[in-house]
Design an enzyme around this catalytic site. Structure first.
Site, PDB file in Angstrom:
ATOM      1  N   ASP A  12       0.872  -1.162   0.000  1.00  0.00           N
ATOM      2  CA  ASP A  12       0.000   0.000   0.000  1.00  0.00           C
ATOM      3  C   ASP A  12       0.924   1.231   0.000  1.00  0.00           C
ATOM      4  O   ASP A  12       2.123   1.113   0.269  1.00  0.00           O
ATOM      5  CB  ASP A  12      -0.886  -0.033   1.262  1.00  0.00           C
ATOM      6  CG  ASP A  12      -1.681   1.235   1.448  1.00  0.00           C
ATOM      7  OD1 ASP A  12      -2.358   1.653   0.490  1.00  0.00           O
ATOM      8  OD2 ASP A  12      -1.606   1.821   2.540  1.00  0.00           O
ATOM      9  N   ASP A  14      -0.204   5.106   0.928  1.00  0.00           N
ATOM     10  CA  ASP A  14      -0.481   6.131   1.936  1.00  0.00           C
ATOM     11  C   ASP A  14      -0.560   5.513   3.328  1.00  0.00           C
ATOM     12  O   ASP A  14      -1.388   4.635   3.583  1.00  0.00           O
ATOM     13  CB  ASP A  14      -1.793   6.845   1.609  1.00  0.00           C
ATOM     14  CG  ASP A  14      -1.714   7.581   0.271  1.00  0.00           C
ATOM     15  OD1 ASP A  14      -0.879   8.481   0.155  1.00  0.00           O
ATOM     16  OD2 ASP A  14      -2.482   7.235  -0.640  1.00  0.00           O
TER      17      ASP A  14
END
Length: 197
Positions: A12, A14
């Site tokens: 991922d 953020d």
């Protein structure tokens, strides 16, 4: 199967590689205020780890496209002021590169935001980047992770996904990946944690 290395590691972005979730929350708060509301704890599941369109639909169901553009612009403006890498990001990416383990970025952010962030990752070259536009359904659905593993030609069970939000964890788990959960305050795990057994 003892301590087998993964065939790929899926990140991922953020809150996992870069400390941008606070910036996203601030940007969303600004847009929410412009719409006459304040964000609260009940809004977290609709904001963190979600695609821009999902958050826009939560804030302004009747005007999703314009709200999504406003959210993206507000987020981009904050990122342009500078972002911080999550502790351990450089070290883990370098270790994976040194061992020839493919990496993919699987983000709920739009591609324009991903491309703004990538230059901050010390030149790391992901084998694949999946952004919000690349799947019909975003996190918490498994689609982004399934798209990544399919394009890499590996089984989800042979991959490690690194996530920080409940939305992303749900997506990677539903796809069948082994999930390592990151606490941004403590940073990313060491390479020794990368096993699929």
């Amino acid at each position: 199967m003892h301590s087998e290395l993964p065939l790929a590691v899926l990140f991922d972005m953020d809150g996992t590689l870069v400390d941008t979730e606070g910036l996203w929350w601030q940007a969303t708060g600004d847009i929410a205020r412009s719409l006459g509301r304040e964000l609260g704890p009940e809004d977290v599941p609709h904001v963190l780890g979600r695609a821009v369109e999902d958050t826009a639909a939560h804030l302004a169901p009747g005007d999703v496209p314009a709200t999504a553009r406003a959210l993206t612009d507000a987020f981009a403006a904050r990122i342009s002021q500078g972002i911080t890498l999550i502790p351990g990001a450089r070290r883990l990416l370098a270790a994976l590169t040194a061992r020839g383990i493919p990496t993919a970025l699987v983000s709920a952010s739009p591609r324009s935001i991903v491309e703004q962030v990538l230059p901050n990752l010390d030149g790391h070259r992901f084998h694949l980047v999946i952004a919000a536009e690349d799947t019909e359904r975003g996190k918490p659905y498994p689609d982004p992770y399934l798209a990544a593993t399919e394009r890499l030609g590996v089984s989800p069970a042979d991959c490690v996904a690194i996530e920080d939000s409940p939305t992303g964890i749900a997506a990677a788990t539903a796809a069948g990946c082994r999930v390592l959960v990151v606490d941004p305050d403590h940073g990313l795990p060491e390479f020794s944690a990368m096993s699929v057994s």
